[in-house]
Design a protein around this motif. Structure first.
Motif, mmCIF file in Angstrom:
data_model
loop_
_atom_site.group_PDB
_atom_site.id
_atom_site.type_symbol
_atom_site.label_atom_id
_atom_site.label_comp_id
_atom_site.label_asym_id
_atom_site.label_seq_id
_atom_site.Cartn_x
_atom_site.Cartn_y
_atom_site.Cartn_z
ATOM 1 N N ARG A 41 46.406 13.733 -40.771
ATOM 2 C CA ARG A 41 45.501 13.595 -41.912
ATOM 3 C C ARG A 41 44.047 13.581 -41.443
ATOM 4 O O ARG A 41 43.178 14.214 -42.058
ATOM 5 C CB ARG A 41 45.818 12.313 -42.677
ATOM 6 N N THR A 42 43.773 12.888 -40.345
ATOM 7 C CA THR A 42 42.408 12.811 -39.823
ATOM 8 C C THR A 42 41.927 14.179 -39.326
ATOM 9 O O THR A 42 40.763 14.546 -39.514
ATOM 10 C CB THR A 42 42.327 11.777 -38.689
ATOM 11 N N LEU A 43 42.826 14.935 -38.700
ATOM 12 C CA LEU A 43 42.459 16.279 -38.239
ATOM 13 C C LEU A 43 42.036 17.171 -39.408
ATOM 14 O O LEU A 43 41.028 17.894 -39.327
ATOM 15 C CB LEU A 43 43.629 16.918 -37.500
ATOM 16 N N LEU A 44 42.811 17.128 -40.492
ATOM 17 C CA LEU A 44 42.460 17.934 -41.661
ATOM 18 C C LEU A 44 41.164 17.446 -42.291
ATOM 19 O O LEU A 44 40.333 18.261 -42.741
ATOM 20 C CB LEU A 44 43.598 17.895 -42.683
ATOM 21 N N LEU A 45 40.966 16.137 -42.318
ATOM 22 C CA LEU A 45 39.727 15.588 -42.869
ATOM 23 C C LEU A 45 38.521 16.009 -42.027
ATOM 24 O O LEU A 45 37.489 16.420 -42.572
ATOM 25 C CB LEU A 45 39.822 14.061 -42.927
ATOM 26 N N LEU A 46 38.664 15.936 -40.704
ATOM 27 C CA LEU A 46 37.580 16.355 -39.816
ATOM 28 C C LEU A 46 37.271 17.844 -39.990
ATOM 29 O O LEU A 46 36.103 18.247 -39.993
ATOM 30 C CB LEU A 46 37.963 16.081 -38.361
ATOM 31 N N SER A 47 38.316 18.646 -40.148
ATOM 32 C CA SER A 47 38.121 20.083 -40.383
ATOM 33 C C SER A 47 37.298 20.315 -41.640
ATOM 34 O O SER A 47 36.352 21.118 -41.643
ATOM 35 C CB SER A 47 39.471 20.790 -40.506
ATOM 36 N N ALA A 48 37.649 19.607 -42.707
ATOM 37 C CA ALA A 48 36.926 19.752 -43.973
ATOM 38 C C ALA A 48 35.477 19.301 -43.832
ATOM 39 O O ALA A 48 34.556 19.964 -44.351
ATOM 40 C CB ALA A 48 37.630 18.944 -45.066
ATOM 41 N N VAL A 49 35.254 18.204 -43.121
ATOM 42 C CA VAL A 49 33.889 17.696 -42.921
ATOM 43 C C VAL A 49 33.039 18.700 -42.157
ATOM 44 O O VAL A 49 31.893 18.985 -42.535
ATOM 45 C CB VAL A 49 33.917 16.330 -42.181
ATOM 46 N N ILE A 50 33.598 19.267 -41.089
ATOM 47 C CA ILE A 50 32.863 20.250 -40.289
ATOM 48 C C ILE A 50 32.502 21.473 -41.133
ATOM 49 O O ILE A 50 31.392 22.005 -41.045
ATOM 50 C CB ILE A 50 33.691 20.662 -39.057
ATOM 51 N N VAL A 51 33.440 21.902 -41.972
ATOM 52 C CA VAL A 51 33.183 23.052 -42.862
ATOM 53 C C VAL A 51 32.063 22.735 -43.849
ATOM 54 O O VAL A 51 31.168 23.563 -44.090
ATOM 55 C CB VAL A 51 34.473 23.443 -43.621
ATOM 56 N N LEU A 52 32.073 21.530 -44.402
ATOM 57 C CA LEU A 52 31.088 21.159 -45.425
ATOM 58 C C LEU A 52 29.726 20.798 -44.839
ATOM 59 O O LEU A 52 28.714 20.854 -45.540
ATOM 60 C CB LEU A 52 31.623 19.991 -46.249
#
Length: 359
Positions: free
Chosen positions: A125-136
């Motif tokens: 879950r944290t990996l996906l959240l970090l991915s989204a944060v980096i994209v945004l």
């Protein structure tokens, strides 16, 4: 899942072929010729390299699996050191390679590996959240920094790269594959590698989800651009509309990242299905062998492929027809070389050197 998955090697081979097509087109400034072939080449822009980075994330999952599952501090330390070594080596090789090929992805790869060395133990879950944060974070950075700084859009050359300011901007924000947002592909790949892709239900779920998101993004932004038109109603120029609402690699806005990640998952899962069904075929074996030499072929397509074309005076101002024909010849030669080489050696020349230096 076996750490050497044939479907992933096939996906690497296809990613290399796609990158060859794109880079030959860029190097040759191939902007004339068959509109159909131009559209075909455009399909790979920013897509093949995304597959490549996501596959690197999957590879990192396999490399660090023992450390993650056991939570043993010794394994974690060894995995972290290995990732850092690989990252630093890729940065070194990439920076040496950049004067020859400015659109190099290897030095960016190195920084992705350094980031992975910090986050590889994080949960899904944290990996996906970090991915989204980096994209945004990327569009937020665009509000404060000039994305076009150091770019000469007429020649598609990034100037002042070797200055401190230029290199920092290039690596973090406005280079060909900057950390923000491209590192999200690697973290997403680490997450993807943790999924049990041997299970048909998992594959189908990923495939369906990726197809839906790809179609939704492509259709939505097509109609958004259509409704905005030339941008006059919003007091925007047509170039600004194309810049902000495109799904192209430059700039890598969230809509591009979602679309490219979706097409990458479709490609990877498709290669797994292909591998299952045609595992005994010669083309399956040839593509697997080619994928195992992806690093060697990536470097060779510039030094040998483009080098030969430059020597013959055929590198610049060519048609898309000639560009694709040249890419086809290189890819066929790459397959032949890979098959012959792996008859006598266990790894490609650069793959062997890389493992020796990073071990």
């Amino acid at each position: 899942m076996n750490h050497r998955v044939a479907g992933f090697d096939i996906a690497r081979a296809l990613a290399i072929f796609g990158m060859v097509i794109v880079n030959f087109k860029i190097a040759m400034n191939a902007e004339t010729g068959s509109p159909l072939l131009m559209s075909f080449a455009h399909l790979f822009e920013g897509r093949a390299s995304a597959v490549f980075v996501i596959l690197a994330g999957i590879g990192i999952t396999f490399m660090t699996d023992k450390a993650r599952v056991s939570s043993d501090s010794q394994y974690i330390y060894k995995s972290r050191v290995s990732l850092i070594k690989r990252g630093l080596l890729l940065i070194f090789i990439g920076l040496l390679y950049t004067p020859i090929w400015q659109a190099d992805i290897l030095h960016f790869y190195g920084f992705y590996f350094l980031i992975a060395s910090v986050f590889f133990m994080f949960n899904n879950r944290t990996l996906l959240l970090l991915s989204a944060v980096i994209v945004l974070v990327f569009p937020v950075l665009m509000l404060f920094f000039n994305y076009g700084q150091n770019w000469n859009w007429g020649t598609f050359v990034y100037e002042n790269f070797w200055s401190i300011d230029g290199m920092v901007r290039h690596i973090l924000f406005n280079g060909f594959h900057p950390i923000f947002p491209w590192a999200a592909f690697l973290l997403f790949g680490i997450w993807l590698g943790r999924q049990d892709l041997t299970q048909q239900a998992v594959r189908k779920k990923l495939l369906l989800g990726s197809m839906v998101s790809l179609v939704l993004i492509e259709v939505a932004f097509y109609f958004i651009k259509l409704s905005i038109g030339d941008g006059a109603l919003l007091e925007m120029t047509e170039d600004e509309v194309n810049f902000l609402f495109s799904i192209s690699i430059i700039p890598p806005l969230p809509q591009y990242m979602i679309s490219a990640a979706s097409s990458a998952v479709i490609t990877i899962v498709g290669c797994l299905y292909f591998s299952d069904k045609f595992s005994e075929s010669k083309i399956h074996k040839w593509l697997c062998q080619t994928g195992k030499l992806s690093l060697t072929l990536y470097v060779a397509h510039v030094i040998i492929g483009m080098g030969m074309l430059e020597y013959l005076g055929l590198l610049v101002n060519q048609t898309i027809d000639f560009s694709l024909f040249s890419a086809l010849i290189f890819c066929v030669c790459g397959i032949i070389f890979s098959v012959i080489w792996l008859k006598y050696f266990k790894a490609g020349p650069l793959e062997w050197l890389f493992r020796k230096c990073a071990s």
